[in-house]
Every structure is written in structure tokens, then in C-alpha cells.
Design a protein around this motif. Structure first.
Motif, PDB file in Angstrom:
ATOM      1  N   SER A 100       0.815  -1.222   0.000  1.00  0.00           N
ATOM      2  CA  SER A 100       0.000   0.000   0.000  1.00  0.00           C
ATOM      3  C   SER A 100       0.847   1.271   0.000  1.00  0.00           C
ATOM      4  O   SER A 100       0.317   2.372  -0.169  1.00  0.00           O
TER       5      SER A 100
ATOM      6  N   GLU B  35       0.884   4.001  -3.084  1.00  0.00           N
ATOM      7  CA  GLU B  35      -0.378   4.715  -3.293  1.00  0.00           C
ATOM      8  C   GLU B  35      -0.548   5.872  -2.328  1.00  0.00           C
ATOM      9  O   GLU B  35      -1.169   6.892  -2.664  1.00  0.00           O
TER      10      GLU B  35
ATOM     11  N   ARG C 251      -0.801   3.014   6.392  1.00  0.00           N
ATOM     12  CA  ARG C 251      -0.659   2.446   5.048  1.00  0.00           C
ATOM     13  C   ARG C 251       0.730   2.651   4.455  1.00  0.00           C
ATOM     14  O   ARG C 251       1.093   1.987   3.486  1.00  0.00           O
TER      15      ARG C 251
END
Length: 289
Positions: A40, A43, A234
């Protein structure tokens, strides 16, 4: 051409290091956090990409023509790729504590297949003395539990007049998040970040020459405090101090935390401040320590 030793393309997993001071990052937790965030990270690492690009631009102000480059805390490879393109004759070695981050980078294929990545701790670099022309590290030093030892390692591997160029987070980073949690309890909920002057002193202690330090502040904004904390998780950047709370935080504490963070709301958004420290320092002409 001299190059780093013991580069292992199989990315061996490291043994867990000794326990750190309670307010410092716990090495095993850092590795685990970034392993879990590998898929993740790209992103959500908006600030990390911007800071890395700004640090890369500073290389345009130097006349260095490196042949061997270490990209410390290389993560998923943004800087490694840029350095590989900028210095076509150089050998670029991505170094990261997280095996999963490096594996994520490898899955990009292309130029990554040519770069011998090293899964290693920056306080124990498997690199030969006086073998590196440029050590580049963007937003990685804040995860180190022993900066003095890290700087000594960098000094050891740099050739005379080699360059160490880096960014890290300063103590104002996530000050709103820290203040909101302090209104709830006295536990450690936010990572601790070193002051620019302390970093400079550490570089000098390691035998590096004439450090130049600068600071820049960035502010990201969020609709809610929960959105901020999800964003941090994340990219693997949540609290990894040794004395962090273990287990889930109860609903009453979470409610008090959200309420405390609301005092910072501006124009219907919650700010998250990041203090970014830029550093440029050189190895001296001859080793005298």
C-alpha cells in the motif's frame, strides 16, 4: 572500480537486534511495519515522493560523479531508479531493513533487475570501508534506533570526499497528533524525531565534515483524525517506539483523542504538520579517526 562487499540478491532476513531505549524506534517493529505496508506504500506516500524529488534536485547543485551509490532506506525504489537514470556509469545499491519493500520494488522489473538490493540494518552495513562515493537517504533516518552508530557506518563506507545527502523528520512532525494524544494519556502514541542540531552534532562526532542543515515544513490535511492515522499506517509510519501501547485503544480513549484533535481544525480540515530536515555533509579528504 571498488564496490560494496557481500551484496546478497536473495535478501536474507536479519536477526532481531537488541532492545532499544523506550522512546526510540524498536528495530523489529520498524521492519514488521514496513513489511506489512509494502503493497500500500506507493499509493499513499505522497509526501515521501515529494521530499525525495526535492532531495534529488539538490544533486544538481553538486559536481559529484559517483561510481558507487548507496540508497539507504530505499523502500520501493523511487530514489534508486532516479539515481540509476541520473548516473548511468554508477552502480546503485538499494538498502532497506524491510525485505518486503525491496521485493515490492523488484516486482517492477526493468532496471530493478540490474540493481543488487541489500536487506540490511543501516547501523550494520555489509559494505567495505572507503568504497562508496554517494550515500543518499530520503526520510529513512527517523527509523534508526542509534543515529551515532548509523553515522559512523556511513563515515566508514564513504570514500574520502564522498557525499552523504539525506532528509529526515524533525521534532515538529505530527505535533497536532502528539498534542491530541497527550490530552488523553501519558503513553507514547507518536514517534519521537531528532532535532536538527542534535543530528548535526552526531554527524560531526562521526567524523563527517561541515554539515549543512536546513528545515522545511509541510502540512497535509484530512477530513478526520481517523483518516490521518489510516494514511500513516498504510505507509508503515505508525508508532514503533519501544514503549508504545500494546493492543487496541478503547472506544472512550479514541473518542477523547478525536475530540482533542478537533481544536486544530481549520477551514473544515484537520492539519498534520511535517518538519523535514535536509542535510548535506562530506567525508573529509583523509581518514583521521
Amino acid at each position: 572500480m571498488t564496490s560494496p562487499k557481500r551484496v546478497d540478491p536473495n535478501l536474507p532476513r536479519l536477526e532481531t537486534g537488541p532492545e532499544t531505549h523506550p522512546s526510540l524506534p524498536e528495530r523489529a517493529a520498524v521492519r514488521r511495519s514496513f513489511d506489512q505496508a509494502a503493497d500500500s506504500y506507493d499509493e499513499h506516500a505522497v509526501l515521501q515522493r515529494e521530499v525525495c524529488n526535492r532531495l534529488l534536485e539538490r544533486l544538481d547543485l553538486t559536481t559529484i560523479e559517483p561510481r558507487v551509490i548507496l540508497d539507504l532506506a530505499a523502500g520501493t525504489g523511487q530514489a534508486s531508479g532516479a539515481l540509476n537514470r541520473k548516473y548511468r556509469k554508477a552502480r546503485v545499491f538499494p538498502v532497506d531493513l524491510s525485505e518486503q519493500m525491496l521485493q515490492r520494488a523488484r516486482r517492477q522489473g526493468g532496471w530493478w533487475k540490474k540493481l543488487p538490493a541489500i536487506c540490511a540494518d543501516v547501523t550494520h552495513l555489509p559494505i567495505a570501508d572507503d568504497s562508496v562515493d554517494l550515500v543518499f537517504s530520503s526520510l529513512g533516518l527517523q527509523w534508526v534506533d542509534d543515529l551515532d552508530r548509523c553515522f559512523r557506518e556511513i563515515r566508514r563506507v564513504l570514500k574520502p570526499q564522498g557525499l552523504f545527502l539525506f532528509t529526515t523528520f524533525g521534532p515538529d512532525t505530527l505535533k497536532e497528533l502528539r498534542a491530541a494524544w497527550q490530552a488523553v494519556d501519558e503513553r507514547s502514541h507518536v514517534n519521537v524525531f531528532a532535532d536538527m542540531h542534535d543530528i548535526g552534532d552526531g554527524l560531526v562526532r562521526a567524523g563527517l565534515a561541515e554539515p549543512v542543515m536546513e528545515v522545511e515544513h509541510f502540512t497535509l490535511t484530512y477530513e478526520t483524525a481517523d483518516e490521518l492515522m489510516r494514511d500513516i499506517k498504510r505507509i508503515g509510519a505508525h508508532n514503533v517506539t519501544a514503549d508504545r501501547p500494546r493492543g487496541l485503544t478503547g472506544p472512550k480513549k479514541m473518542a477523547r483523542f478525536r475530540e482533542a484533535y478537533e481544536q486544530f481544525r481549520q477551514e473544515d480540515r484537520l492539519p498534520a504538520t511535517y518538519e523535514v530536515v535536509y542535510g548535506t555533509v562530506w567525508a573529509p579528504r583523509a581518514r583521521n579517526i
